[in-house]
Design a protein around this motif. Sequence first.
Motif, mmCIF file in Angstrom:
data_model
loop_
_atom_site.group_PDB
_atom_site.id
_atom_site.type_symbol
_atom_site.label_atom_id
_atom_site.label_comp_id
_atom_site.label_asym_id
_atom_site.label_seq_id
_atom_site.Cartn_x
_atom_site.Cartn_y
_atom_site.Cartn_z
ATOM 1 N N GLU A 54 -5.389 -10.031 11.609
ATOM 2 C CA GLU A 54 -5.536 -9.561 12.976
ATOM 3 C C GLU A 54 -4.891 -8.197 13.237
ATOM 4 O OE1 GLU A 54 -2.287 -12.759 12.785
ATOM 5 O OE2 GLU A 54 -4.249 -12.351 11.920
ATOM 6 N N HIS A 55 -4.585 -7.458 12.180
ATOM 7 C CA HIS A 55 -3.924 -6.166 12.389
ATOM 8 C C HIS A 55 -4.733 -5.193 13.248
ATOM 9 C CE1 HIS A 55 -6.487 -4.879 8.960
ATOM 10 N NE2 HIS A 55 -6.348 -3.677 9.469
ATOM 11 N N PRO A 56 -6.084 -5.284 13.319
ATOM 12 C CA PRO A 56 -6.811 -4.306 14.139
ATOM 13 C C PRO A 56 -6.439 -4.316 15.619
ATOM 14 C CG PRO A 56 -8.327 -5.316 12.577
ATOM 15 C CD PRO A 56 -7.037 -6.081 12.501
ATOM 16 N N VAL A 57 -6.016 -5.457 16.176
ATOM 17 C CA VAL A 57 -5.670 -5.435 17.596
ATOM 18 C C VAL A 57 -4.401 -4.621 17.825
ATOM 19 C CG1 VAL A 57 -6.875 -7.589 18.151
ATOM 20 C CG2 VAL A 57 -4.457 -7.672 17.533
ATOM 21 N N THR A 58 -3.475 -4.679 16.869
ATOM 22 C CA THR A 58 -2.274 -3.846 16.975
ATOM 23 C C THR A 58 -2.645 -2.376 16.831
ATOM 24 O OG1 THR A 58 -0.772 -5.576 16.210
ATOM 25 C CG2 THR A 58 -0.057 -3.302 15.888
ATOM 26 N N GLU A 59 -3.527 -2.067 15.896
ATOM 27 C CA GLU A 59 -3.984 -0.679 15.740
ATOM 28 C C GLU A 59 -4.618 -0.170 17.028
ATOM 29 O OE1 GLU A 59 -4.943 -0.216 11.017
ATOM 30 O OE2 GLU A 59 -6.548 -1.048 12.262
ATOM 31 N N SER A 60 -5.373 -1.045 17.696
ATOM 32 C CA SER A 60 -6.090 -0.625 18.900
ATOM 33 C C SER A 60 -5.147 -0.285 20.045
ATOM 34 C CB SER A 60 -7.064 -1.723 19.335
ATOM 35 O OG SER A 60 -8.046 -1.956 18.357
ATOM 36 N N VAL A 61 -4.100 -1.085 20.241
ATOM 37 C CA VAL A 61 -3.219 -0.860 21.398
ATOM 38 C C VAL A 61 -2.112 0.152 21.113
ATOM 39 C CG1 VAL A 61 -3.682 -3.101 22.446
ATOM 40 C CG2 VAL A 61 -1.772 -2.867 20.837
ATOM 41 N N THR A 62 -1.914 0.532 19.856
ATOM 42 C CA THR A 62 -0.878 1.523 19.530
ATOM 43 C C THR A 62 -1.454 2.840 19.018
ATOM 44 O OG1 THR A 62 -0.648 0.689 17.265
ATOM 45 C CG2 THR A 62 0.806 -0.266 18.956
ATOM 46 N N GLY A 63 -2.740 2.843 18.627
ATOM 47 C CA GLY A 63 -3.332 4.058 18.077
ATOM 48 C C GLY A 63 -2.871 4.377 16.673
ATOM 49 N N VAL A 64 -2.304 3.384 15.973
ATOM 50 C CA VAL A 64 -1.757 3.576 14.635
ATOM 51 C C VAL A 64 -2.706 2.990 13.595
ATOM 52 C CG1 VAL A 64 0.094 2.811 13.073
ATOM 53 C CG2 VAL A 64 0.650 3.662 15.363
ATOM 54 N N ASP A 65 -2.918 3.714 12.493
ATOM 55 C CA ASP A 65 -3.647 3.175 11.343
ATOM 56 C C ASP A 65 -2.602 2.536 10.427
ATOM 57 O OD1 ASP A 65 -4.884 2.767 8.839
ATOM 58 O OD2 ASP A 65 -6.270 4.437 9.143
ATOM 59 N N LEU A 66 -2.514 1.216 10.444
ATOM 60 C CA LEU A 66 -1.471 0.524 9.691
ATOM 61 C C LEU A 66 -1.650 0.669 8.181
ATOM 62 C CD1 LEU A 66 -1.089 -2.744 11.805
ATOM 63 C CD2 LEU A 66 0.429 -0.757 11.765
ATOM 64 N N VAL A 67 -2.874 0.787 7.717
ATOM 65 C CA VAL A 67 -3.091 0.980 6.281
ATOM 66 C C VAL A 67 -2.588 2.357 5.860
ATOM 67 C CG1 VAL A 67 -4.831 1.123 4.460
ATOM 68 C CG2 VAL A 67 -5.005 -0.653 6.206
ATOM 69 N N GLU A 68 -2.815 3.361 6.685
ATOM 70 C CA GLU A 68 -2.272 4.689 6.376
ATOM 71 C C GLU A 68 -0.745 4.627 6.311
ATOM 72 O OE1 GLU A 68 -1.852 9.185 8.260
ATOM 73 O OE2 GLU A 68 -3.486 7.889 8.947
ATOM 74 N N TRP A 69 -0.126 3.935 7.242
ATOM 75 C CA TRP A 69 1.329 3.773 7.197
ATOM 76 C C TRP A 69 1.755 3.082 5.909
ATOM 77 C CZ3 TRP A 69 4.631 2.634 12.123
ATOM 78 C CH2 TRP A 69 4.425 3.648 13.056
ATOM 79 N N GLN A 70 0.992 2.082 5.488
ATOM 80 C CA GLN A 70 1.314 1.407 4.225
ATOM 81 C C GLN A 70 1.289 2.396 3.062
ATOM 82 O OE1 GLN A 70 -1.602 -1.964 4.409
ATOM 83 N NE2 GLN A 70 0.196 -3.193 3.915
ATOM 84 N N PHE A 71 0.262 3.218 3.016
ATOM 85 C CA PHE A 71 0.154 4.210 1.945
ATOM 86 C C PHE A 71 1.352 5.162 1.967
ATOM 87 C CE2 PHE A 71 -4.812 4.167 1.716
ATOM 88 C CZ PHE A 71 -4.752 2.944 1.061
ATOM 89 N N ARG A 72 1.673 5.652 3.147
ATOM 90 C CA ARG A 72 2.736 6.663 3.244
ATOM 91 C C ARG A 72 4.107 6.069 2.888
ATOM 92 N NH1 ARG A 72 0.699 11.218 4.733
ATOM 93 N NH2 ARG A 72 -1.182 11.347 6.023
ATOM 94 N N VAL A 73 4.375 4.868 3.368
ATOM 95 C CA VAL A 73 5.664 4.239 3.056
ATOM 96 C C VAL A 73 5.753 3.929 1.566
ATOM 97 C CG1 VAL A 73 7.005 2.118 3.369
ATOM 98 C CG2 VAL A 73 6.114 3.338 5.361
ATOM 99 N N ALA A 74 4.665 3.446 0.968
ATOM 100 C CA ALA A 74 4.666 3.152 -0.467
ATOM 101 C C ALA A 74 4.877 4.411 -1.296
ATOM 102 C CB ALA A 74 3.350 2.483 -0.856
ATOM 103 N N ALA A 75 4.430 5.546 -0.762
ATOM 104 C CA ALA A 75 4.614 6.821 -1.463
ATOM 105 C C ALA A 75 6.000 7.415 -1.227
ATOM 106 C CB ALA A 75 3.542 7.806 -1.020
ATOM 107 N N GLY A 76 6.840 6.704 -0.468
ATOM 108 C CA GLY A 76 8.212 7.165 -0.252
ATOM 109 C C GLY A 76 8.421 7.974 1.010
ATOM 110 N N GLU A 77 7.405 8.144 1.811
ATOM 111 C CA GLU A 77 7.536 8.926 3.038
ATOM 112 C C GLU A 77 8.213 8.087 4.125
ATOM 113 O OE1 GLU A 77 3.863 10.582 4.352
ATOM 114 O OE2 GLU A 77 3.226 11.201 2.337
ATOM 115 N N PRO A 78 8.836 8.747 5.102
ATOM 116 C CA PRO A 78 9.390 8.004 6.241
ATOM 117 C C PRO A 78 8.266 7.566 7.175
ATOM 118 C CG PRO A 78 9.727 10.358 6.541
ATOM 119 C CD PRO A 78 9.164 10.181 5.161
ATOM 120 N N LEU A 79 8.560 6.596 8.029
ATOM 121 C CA LEU A 79 7.577 6.163 9.015
ATOM 122 C C LEU A 79 7.162 7.346 9.884
ATOM 123 C CD1 LEU A 79 9.080 2.761 10.204
ATOM 124 C CD2 LEU A 79 7.003 3.090 8.861
ATOM 125 N N PRO A 80 5.874 7.463 10.192
ATOM 126 C CA PRO A 80 5.405 8.612 10.975
ATOM 127 C C PRO A 80 5.951 8.660 12.398
ATOM 128 C CG PRO A 80 3.579 7.599 9.787
ATOM 129 C CD PRO A 80 4.749 6.664 9.661
#
Length: 654
Positions: A301-327
């Motif tokens: 059900e992650h899309p409902v969170t994406e919809s109300v926050t405007g965040v792409d959670l999969v992109e955040w997963q990629f960035r955090v896994a690559a060592g980047e800080p949360l956007p």
Amino acid sequence: MFTSVLVANRGEIACRVFRTARRMGIRTIAVYSEADADALHVREADEAVLIGPAAARESYLDAAKVLAAARATGAEAIHPGYGFLSENADFADAVKAAGIVWIGPDPASIRAMGLKDAAKTLMIQAGVPVTPGYQGEDQTAATLAAEADRVGYPVLIKAVAGGGGKGMKRVDRPEDFADGLASAQREGKAAFGDDRVLIERYITRPRHIEVQVFGDRHGQVVHLFERDCSLQRRHQKVIEEAPAPGMDEATRAAVTGAAIKAARAVDYVGAGTIEFIADASEGLNADRIWFMEMNTRLQVEHPVTESVTGVDLVEWQFRVAAGEPLPLKQDEIALNGWAMEARLYAEDPANGFLPSIGRLDHFRLPDDVRIDTGVEQGGEVSQFYDPMIAKLIVHEETREAAAERLAQACGEVEVWPVRTNAAFLKRCLEHPRFVEGDVDTGFIGAEEGALASRDEASARAAALTLIAEAALDGGPDSADRYSPWSGQPGLSYGLRLNARARTATWALLDGEAIHGEAAPAPGGWRIDGGPIAQVGFDQVQTGERLFGFQADGDDFVLFVDGEARRVERFRVKAAASGAASDGALRAPMPGRIVAAPLSNGDAVTKGQTVVVLEAMKMEHALVAPFDGVVSGLSVTVGDQVTDGAVLAQVRAAD
């Protein structure tokens, strides 16, 4: 940032991850079983690798094969999706040991939260409120039964390694505890390789509230507000929404604060969900919400969170896994509007919600809402995997608008010959209690009668209109023996020159005979003097209502509010065979026998379990239709059976 990612999953989640990867310029790699050779996720990937036979344990659950595919394709990262290996700490260790980026939490965090009993103990230590119950090491039946007595009935028996409702059984009476325990242990062993259980107090008016959390390797942990997943059937989520209806700011602060505590307790990195159970008997209140479990992965059900926050959670997963800080920091994450998601399952609500499998000859979903799917027209729904075929997601300013729009979208679903729950979803969304936000996990069971109702009048009018139009196309001199113009035994048709042309029209709607008087009207027909009905290329309109249809040989499939209804020209029905009255217990679908507690010659009472079949990750008990004696039992545990196979017979006692 890595330049390639292998998704160790299938279906809609693989397609969803690929979508973000493509946008970020990351090469996509799919793995697939023999059953998924022509699947959508295989064609959407830049590269795909066959990893084994249809059975998940020989393909998607085989960590060695997935890793071999990653090495062979030069994948720099692995995203596990959800289900399968997504919460397998050993697999995460192996990925990291192979020098591949693991897009998920640390294996230690997975282990800490993977077993429900250990997780509850850890949460107590962290100051997170937990549901009263028992999560001890002593797993003897006597101890578990005694603890259930102490907690007080009704209780929930839950597999310690469980999730998604698997290995979870509600028990209302002490005398039913042994059967519930055996079933929970069996499901836990089959699904997770672990038959240990815990006991929890069953909350009589529970709501399922969960909080999306995210952590990075720079010490930051944030929440992305809550979701309400209370609309469930058999512990499987049906409709999810964000935010939770009736959530005030004080309660939100308490539950999101508890979620942050839980995530920090295991040094959490990546996307995770903290699930809570709330006693909603007096509305949501901070002192009546308790920790249930943590899912150390992305949620369906992650899309409902994406919809109300405007965040792409999969992109955040990629960035955090690559060592980047949360956007974003916590104070930069805002809640905007209301989102809802409906899970479209390949299942037949009219037949006890049994999974429906086969080819998707007709598959049309609305195009004005977000659709996450892993299938398409011409594809197959297999017996081997979860029956969810799509998710429909909407985002509006208010809850009322979101529910209305999602109900409309569900009503526009057209799928054939595989059956779906689209019409059932629409009725849930339009139910007055749901519209008012008066929901809990028992909502579907309590409103079962209303949720099973159909708009028979509109379906009947549309069906008879199709048959009348088809008869007109055939004409009075047509050789079509099924045309009303040709007549049938016991029926009389004809043309009267001194009266308006009309005909008595007969049809079979889902096999049941219906009839009415069809009179020509400007541009269409009037059925029994009702509003004008018109037939277009692929739609039939009766009054203000518009339904899709498609030809199916000499007959039709009519789509009414998301439900496929078969419309046949009138034929004499063959007598039904194999009814329950003959005592035959037939497999309702292909599957594997997981329990056969009785033997030939054993006495049984009506409703007693004779055989248990496992299919599409769920157990289905076949019970005695009347008091009698078991005979003709032809299966043993482990046997694979086909749809319709006679597994046993119950004959009346002499």
